[in-house]
Scaffold this motif. Structure first.
Motif, short mmCIF file in Angstrom:
data_model
loop_
_atom_site.label_atom_id
_atom_site.label_comp_id
_atom_site.label_asym_id
_atom_site.label_seq_id
_atom_site.Cartn_x
_atom_site.Cartn_y
_atom_site.Cartn_z
N GLU A 1 0.76 -1.08 -0.12
CA GLU A 1 0.02 -0.04 -0.08
C GLU A 1 0.83 1.12 -0.04
OE1 GLU A 1 -2.23 -0.52 3.57
OE2 GLU A 1 -3.93 -1.92 2.67
N GLN A 2 0.38 2.42 -0.32
CA GLN A 2 1.06 3.58 -0.21
C GLN A 2 1.25 4.17 0.96
OE1 GLN A 2 -0.98 2.85 -2.65
NE2 GLN A 2 0.53 2.90 -4.38
N ARG A 3 2.38 4.54 1.48
CA ARG A 3 2.88 5.05 2.76
C ARG A 3 3.49 6.44 2.55
NH1 ARG A 3 -0.69 2.02 5.81
NH2 ARG A 3 -0.43 -0.17 5.67
N PRO A 4 3.33 7.38 3.53
CA PRO A 4 4.10 8.51 3.36
C PRO A 4 5.41 8.39 3.96
CG PRO A 4 1.88 8.70 4.77
CD PRO A 4 1.99 7.21 4.31
N ALA A 5 6.06 9.35 3.72
CA ALA A 5 7.57 9.22 4.09
C ALA A 5 7.93 9.60 5.38
CB ALA A 5 8.34 10.44 3.17
N LEU A 6 8.84 8.99 5.96
CA LEU A 6 9.03 9.43 7.33
C LEU A 6 8.84 10.68 7.93
CD1 LEU A 6 9.89 7.87 10.23
CD2 LEU A 6 12.39 8.08 9.20
N ALA A 7 9.55 11.54 7.09
CA ALA A 7 9.55 12.90 7.65
C ALA A 7 8.31 13.46 7.44
CB ALA A 7 10.58 13.71 6.73
N SER A 8 7.23 13.05 6.80
CA SER A 8 5.91 13.41 6.72
C SER A 8 5.09 13.05 7.93
CB SER A 8 5.46 13.51 5.43
OG SER A 8 5.98 13.85 4.20
N MET A 9 5.40 12.04 8.38
CA MET A 9 4.42 11.35 9.38
C MET A 9 4.04 12.00 10.72
SD MET A 9 5.76 7.42 9.39
CE MET A 9 5.98 6.56 7.96
N PRO A 10 4.93 12.90 11.31
CA PRO A 10 4.53 13.77 12.38
C PRO A 10 3.42 14.77 11.91
CG PRO A 10 6.83 13.44 12.40
CD PRO A 10 6.56 13.04 11.12
N MET A 11 3.64 15.44 10.70
CA MET A 11 2.85 16.38 10.26
C MET A 11 1.36 15.82 9.85
SD MET A 11 5.41 18.37 7.71
CE MET A 11 6.56 17.07 7.59
N LEU A 12 1.31 14.70 9.23
CA LEU A 12 0.04 13.99 8.89
C LEU A 12 -0.62 13.37 10.04
CD1 LEU A 12 1.42 12.11 5.64
CD2 LEU A 12 -0.24 14.07 5.83
N SER A 13 0.04 13.12 11.19
CA SER A 13 -0.62 12.42 12.17
C SER A 13 -1.21 13.49 13.16
CB SER A 13 0.26 11.42 12.83
OG SER A 13 1.35 12.05 13.47
N ASN A 14 -0.83 14.69 13.03
CA ASN A 14 -1.14 15.75 13.86
C ASN A 14 -1.92 16.88 13.00
OD1 ASN A 14 -1.50 17.36 16.01
ND2 ASN A 14 0.65 18.18 16.17
N PRO A 15 -3.18 16.82 13.36
CA PRO A 15 -4.11 18.09 12.56
C PRO A 15 -3.70 19.21 12.99
CG PRO A 15 -5.46 16.12 12.93
CD PRO A 15 -3.88 15.89 13.70
N LEU A 16 -3.07 19.57 14.03
CA LEU A 16 -2.77 20.95 14.61
C LEU A 16 -1.41 21.21 14.20
CD1 LEU A 16 -4.03 20.49 18.45
CD2 LEU A 16 -5.20 21.36 16.36
N HIS A 17 -0.58 20.46 13.58
CA HIS A 17 0.66 20.79 13.07
C HIS A 17 0.42 21.89 12.09
CE1 HIS A 17 4.68 20.58 11.18
NE2 HIS A 17 4.93 19.79 12.11
N PRO A 18 1.36 22.99 12.02
CA PRO A 18 1.12 24.03 11.08
C PRO A 18 1.12 23.67 9.66
CG PRO A 18 2.99 24.28 12.14
CD PRO A 18 2.47 23.36 12.80
N LEU A 19 1.74 22.50 9.47
CA LEU A 19 2.09 22.05 8.00
C LEU A 19 1.28 21.00 7.50
CD1 LEU A 19 5.89 22.00 7.44
CD2 LEU A 19 4.18 23.80 6.67
N TYR A 20 0.35 20.76 8.43
CA TYR A 20 -0.60 19.48 8.31
C TYR A 20 -1.42 19.81 7.04
CZ TYR A 20 -4.78 16.52 8.82
OH TYR A 20 -5.93 15.64 8.55
N PRO A 21 -2.17 20.91 6.76
CA PRO A 21 -2.88 21.37 5.65
C PRO A 21 -2.23 20.93 4.20
CG PRO A 21 -3.53 22.68 7.42
CD PRO A 21 -2.20 22.04 7.88
#
Length: 205
Positions: free
Chosen positions: A33-53
């Protein structure tokens, strides 16, 4: 933590090692399956992260009918970031060339009408470089990168067969393997503006 509906966060059991005879300068891991890059996981798993959107939007727009892949180098391979970045770049170049030779673009999408490469490659792949990579010549890197892509082609063929039969796909070579930790240097993920900025700085003379 909330997880984006269209982007799945990789779990330790997601990737399985691909054992390929003759491939000694890096370790390949594959997930169907398609999985995000390691560096993107903290952003994608936290909707409050400024870079999430921004990151979520970019991953939502990525082609699911393609191969998502990343290259990582552990600090144990070299304590120098410039060396780890160099290893990532030459591995990435070798993988891109191996894909092109087999009729694919850099994302594993078919660009050829030939028998080889007529179907897009799918899934996710991690390439973890090893210490012998430092002294390997580029011809060796390209050769072993080609062997990895050949194996991914085989795995994709098996995925297609299993989808037709309704069976669950699993890579047969080894047990589940964890994702690289934070002590790995990665090639820039497409979904991370911050990592792209860091990459540009590292490429300055």
């Amino acid at each position: 933590m909330a997880v984006p509906s269209t982007v799945r966060i990789a779990k330790p059991s997601s990737f399985r090692g691909i054992e390929i005879p003759g491939v000694t300068i890096f370790q390949a891991q594959f997930c169907p399956e398609q999985r995000p890059a390691l560096a993107s996981m903290p952003m994608l798993s936290n909707p409050l992260h400024p870079l999430y959107p921004v990151v979520k939007r970019r991953y939502d727009a990525r082609d699911p009918n393609s191969l998502w892949w990343n290259v990582y180098t552990n600090i144990a391979v070299s304590p120098k970031r410039v060396v780890r970045s160099w290893l990532n770049r030459r591995t990435k170049n070798a993988i891109v060339e191996a894909l092109k030779v087999r009729g694919y673009d850099a994302d594993g999408r078919s660009i050829s009408g030939e028998d080889v490469g007529t179907s897009n490659l799918r899934g996710s792949m991690n390439i973890l470089t090893k210490l012998p990579m430092i002294v390997a010549d580029f011809e060796t890197v390209k050769e072993q990168a080609g062997q990895v892509i050949d194996r991914v082609q085989q795995l994709n063929a098996q995925m297609g067969d299993r989808r037709k039969s309704g069976a669950t796909f699993q890579t047969p070579e080894s047990q589940s393997q964890p994702l690289p930790s934070r002590r790995w240097t990665t090639s820039k993920p497409k979904g991370s503006p911050k990592s792209q900025q860091s990459q540009r700085k590292s490429n300055r003379p």
